[in-house]
Design an enzyme around this catalytic site. Structure first.
Site, PDB file in Angstrom:
ATOM      1  N   ASN A 129       2.691   1.623  -3.581  1.00 55.54           N
ATOM      2  CA  ASN A 129       1.932   1.724  -4.832  1.00 55.54           C
ATOM      3  C   ASN A 129       0.575   2.417  -4.761  1.00 55.54           C
ATOM      4  O   ASN A 129       0.042   2.799  -5.809  1.00 55.54           O
ATOM      5  CB  ASN A 129       1.699   0.306  -5.394  1.00 55.54           C
ATOM      6  CG  ASN A 129       2.994  -0.386  -5.755  1.00 55.54           C
ATOM      7  OD1 ASN A 129       3.862   0.198  -6.383  1.00 55.54           O
ATOM      8  ND2 ASN A 129       3.132  -1.633  -5.343  1.00 55.54           N
ATOM      9  N   TYR A 130      -0.013   2.582  -3.581  1.00 51.63           N
ATOM     10  CA  TYR A 130      -1.409   3.030  -3.542  1.00 51.63           C
ATOM     11  C   TYR A 130      -1.667   4.284  -2.705  1.00 51.63           C
ATOM     12  O   TYR A 130      -2.574   5.045  -3.021  1.00 51.63           O
ATOM     13  CB  TYR A 130      -2.305   1.888  -3.033  1.00 51.63           C
ATOM     14  CG  TYR A 130      -2.439   0.772  -4.036  1.00 51.63           C
ATOM     15  CD1 TYR A 130      -3.384   0.837  -5.055  1.00 51.63           C
ATOM     16  CD2 TYR A 130      -1.602  -0.343  -3.994  1.00 51.63           C
ATOM     17  CE1 TYR A 130      -3.496  -0.175  -5.991  1.00 51.63           C
ATOM     18  CE2 TYR A 130      -1.705  -1.356  -4.925  1.00 51.63           C
ATOM     19  CZ  TYR A 130      -2.658  -1.265  -5.925  1.00 51.63           C
ATOM     20  OH  TYR A 130      -2.761  -2.260  -6.859  1.00 51.63           O
ATOM     21  N   MET A 131      -0.913   4.509  -1.641  1.00 50.87           N
ATOM     22  CA  MET A 131      -1.163   5.660  -0.778  1.00 50.87           C
ATOM     23  C   MET A 131      -0.294   6.832  -1.230  1.00 50.87           C
ATOM     24  O   MET A 131       0.927   6.689  -1.337  1.00 50.87           O
ATOM     25  CB  MET A 131      -0.857   5.317   0.686  1.00 50.87           C
ATOM     26  CG  MET A 131      -1.666   4.143   1.197  1.00 50.87           C
ATOM     27  SD  MET A 131      -1.481   3.785   2.961  1.00 50.87           S
ATOM     28  CE  MET A 131       0.284   3.849   3.199  1.00 50.87           C
ATOM     29  N   SER A 141       0.829  -1.198   0.000  1.00 50.84           N
ATOM     30  CA  SER A 141       0.000   0.000   0.000  1.00 50.84           C
ATOM     31  C   SER A 141       0.865   1.250   0.000  1.00 50.84           C
ATOM     32  O   SER A 141       0.581   2.220  -0.712  1.00 50.84           O
ATOM     33  CB  SER A 141      -0.906   0.024   1.239  1.00 50.84           C
ATOM     34  OG  SER A 141      -1.560  -1.204   1.407  1.00 50.84           O
TER      35      SER A 141
END
Length: 756
Positions: free
Chosen positions: A706-708, A703
């Site tokens: 790549n996502y936050m 996370s």
């Protein structure tokens, strides 16, 4: 001579000089008739200067004979440090070449540099190509077939060695399901190498034990490496790094990511991948295409007798080299590293696009979804239901897969009836729970029970209950193997999203949900009444809790390794030991306060002999390593080293078990002080153990990487005085260098998407 001159005189001479000067001065004073006040002032000044500048150890009583005093040899002391030399001068750390290059790359601020022409990723690019693994060297160890040794050619021996290198109890061969797939695929490819006329026909008669024992011996030999050999190996690795690990892009230095070509071996895959066990072929230069600018020299091919497959000059793509692998026939790329400007631009654009969903855009999408959930056309209802699932449950979009070529992983659009269980706890009545269970990306199990009737999924819009009703209708009359969303596909979903925002795809929702969830969870923490009193370490724990919520939402899981299980067990044992020690300390305090029976207080046993034995064992093992010449001696040295390390661990354990005790009877104050320290140790270890246990099956890093949006974390650190290195390791600080300059009040919102 003034005091500044005295500072440069050795201490021993200064002692003599002071004595001589003192006696001569007294005579002179008597002859000149100095008054007592003058003598006192001079004496005081001399004493003060001496005390301030030098610490003089008292000499032995001087002999009455002046001749003996002169003959006595005085060992010269080191020169006293003057006021300017009291503090040692700090010398700059000598950086290694790769560290200097890293600092040089960090100096380039790509977000302030001019962009390349539209449609181009770069203007000039120069690199050294790909580094290939060394050619296989046969070891000559024969495998057994039906109990008899078998001769193999070098390519056949290499394939057998790949199989022998697999752990029989590991995740591939230790699991009966995966072991069957693995061995079947390996033997099929192995038979191709062997040929039809070869004696080996049946895998069950194959014994790779001799080769496996040889590999284990080689591991032991490699562990006996000396410090000089380690240094030589490091220099060899750096030589390859400096040749292939950097590229010059538009006049500045960039780090290359995967410049080492993948070596041949057995394909592992994840989960129950249908192709696991197949043999990965060795890639040669003729299979590789290089991409660089026209005015850059083509790099020399590192393998004699070979040449690059093709040299391209395409500034519209980012890759530096490409080739096809033989397992899935997919194109693989060599690209710049994660901290490069290419990746930085891509990351910033990704998070800015996700921020565009905030505010009005997500409101419009959800309004259209609410309307579509009750549409008359089944296609529109399925589309709206899939959008709700992607938006609220953060599922990947999914798509059709050939299960003979890829693992049977599932996303939203490829959900089947068998993946849903209505009312899993058989509660009956108006229960609106559905258990979703399927293999997601990388064959990670997604298993969650969703209560569609809860307030969480029905706030303001009441869509949760409607989604539950739609799922029941979509599943009605279908077999378990049939798809739930049989009238839509990922392309239709993405086409639907584009009417709300340019470039919007289902993937953007995961980034948006992850970033939004992190920001909201961190804000909740900051509103706690006790927040201002928390230490930086306690705030980091709260950050990790917020990170875990994101990881659970996005189903970022990981398998628990044996090392993790061992670490948790060790921490648990240490915690229990600390608690037992605390009880002992309380008993000791009672005995100290009582004032009698102090002989009952347990005392610390001497650890000197144990420490000396461990130190001697480590020194002996090091000596064996340095003097080992033959393989047998190297194996013996490794065994001695492992035994010495275990001896040192036992020594540390013994020290830990009696760390709460004293060598002599303590005072009550000493016991109270140690009790306070033990309470702090127990609290810290409990927090650490809980954190590790909670996160053992959750991948917080996925996370975070790549996502936050990293700017949320940077701003949070600045607001709460938490060092950024507690949240981002050095690799992520390099990857997200573009995010480090944000203000402490920065927020993830729609305004971000409009910034350049």
């Amino acid at each position: 001579m003034d005091s500044s001159d005295d500072e440069n005189i050795p201490l021993s001479k200064l002692k003599k000089k002071t004595t001589t000067t003192s006696s001569s001065t007294k005579k002179k004073r008597r002859s000149n008739g100095d008054d007592d006040d003058t003598k006192r002032k001079r004496k005081t000044k001399t004493t003060t200067t001496t005390k301030k500048r030098i610490k003089v150890k008292p000499d032995p009583a001087p002999s009455s004979s002046s001749s003996n005093s002169k003959k006595r040899k005085v060992k010269p002391d080191p020169a006293p440090s003057s006021s300017s030399n009291k503090k040692q001068k700090k010398t700059l750390k000598k950086l290694e070449k790769n560290e200097r290059l890293q600092f040089a790359m960090q100096a380039f601020l790509w977000w302030d540099a001019p962009s390349p022409p539209e449609g181009c990723q770069w203007v000039t690019m120069e690199h050294a190509g790909v580094s290939f693994p060394p050619v296989y060297e046969p070891h000559g160890i024969q495998m057994l077939y039906n109990g008899e040794p078998v001769d193999l050619t070098p390519p056949q021996e290499e394939a057998a060695t790949f199989m022998a290198g697999m752990d029989p109890d590991g995740m591939h061969l230790g699991n009966p399901k995966t072991a069957k797939i693995f061995t079947k695929n390996f033997f099929a490819d192995f038979r191709v190498l062997l040929g039809k006329k070869h004696v080996i026909k049946d895998y069950s008669k194959c014994d790779f034990g001799p080769i496996r024992r040889h590999l284990n011996e080689q591991k032991m030999i490699k562990k006996a490496i000396t410090d000089d050999e380690k240094k030589t190996r490091k220099e060899d690795n750096n030589r390859v790094l400096f040749q292939y690990g950097y590229a010059i892009v538009d006049g500045h230095l960039e780090r290359v990511g995967n410049f080492n070509m993948e070596p041949p071996g057995t394909f592992r895959g994840r989960g129950e991948h249908p192709k696991m066990g197949r043999l990965k072929s060795r890639v040669i230069p003729e299979q590789v295409q290089l991409n660089l600018s026209e005015d850059s020299p083509a790099p020399r091919c590192p393998m004699p007798g070979h040449a690059w497959g093709e040299i391209r000059h395409d500034p519209q793509v980012q890759w530096l080299a490409q080739w096809k692998e033989n397992i899935n026939n997919q194109v693989k790329y060599m690209q710049l590293a994660a901290q490069s400007s290419f990746k930085g631009k891509s990351d910033r654009a990704k998070y800015s696009k996700a921020a565009g969903l905030c505010g009005e855009t997500i409101g419009k999408i959800r309004q259209a979804t609410k309307k579509g959930l009750k549409a008359k056309k089944a296609e529109d209802r399925q589309l709206a239901t899939a959008v709700w699932v992607i938006d609220r449950l953060a599922l990947r979009v999914g798509g059709e897969k050939d299960t003979d070529e890829e693992a049977d992983t599932v996303g939203c659009c490829s959900l089947r009836v068998e993946h849903l269980t209505f009312d899993p706890n058989a509660e009956g009545g108006d229960n609106q729970e559905i258990q979703l269970e399927f293999l997601g990306k990388d064959s990670m199990l997604y298993k969650q029970t969703i209560d569609f009737g809860s307030e969480l999924y029905n706030q303001n819009d009441n869509m949760g209950r409607q989604v539950y009703d739609n799922f029941k209708k979509f599943c009605k009359g279908k077999r378990d193997s049939e798809e739930i969303f049989d009238k839509i596909n990922p392309s239709m979903l993405n086409q639907h999203f584009k009417q709300f925002m340019d470039g919007l795809t289902a993937k953007v929702f995961r980034t948006y949900n992850a970033s939004k969830t992190l920001q909201e969870e961190l804000r909740k923490c900051e509103q706690l009444p006790t927040w201002s009193r928390l230490t930086a370490a306690e705030k980091v724990v709260e950050y990790n809790n917020a990170n875990r919520e994101v990881a659970i939402l996005c189903n970022h899981q990981r398998s628990v390794s044996k090392a993790q299980e061992t670490q948790l067990e060790t921490l648990g044992n240490k915690l229990e030991t600390l608690k037992r020690q605390k009880k002992v300390l309380k008993k000791i305090l009672k005995l100290c306060n009582a004032g009698n029976n102090t002989d009952k207080i347990p005392l610390k046993k001497s650890e000197k002999s144990m420490i000396e034995a461990a130190t001697e064992a480590i020194a002996n093992a090091k000596s064996l390593k340095e003097n080992a010449k033959t393989n047998a001696e190297k194996i013996a040295a490794t065994e001695a080293d492992e035994s010495a390390k275990q001896q040192r661990r036992d020594c540390n354990d013994a020290k830990f078990t009696q760390a709460h005790l004293w060598e002599k009877v303590p005072t009550a104050d000493q016991v109270v002080k140690k009790l306070t320290s033990w309470n702090a140790k127990i609290a810290k270890m409990e927090m650490n153990l809980k954190h590790k246990d909670d996160n053992k099956e959750v991948s917080l890093g996925t996370s975070k990487i790549n996502y936050m949006d990293p700017r949320i974390s940077v701003a949070w650190c600045k607001r709460n005085d938490v060092p950024i290195e507690k949240i981002f390791p050095i690799s992520l600080r390099g990857k997200f260098n573009w995010a480090m300059a944000v203000d402490l009040d920065w927020e993830f919102n729609a305004k971000i998407s409009k910034q350049k």
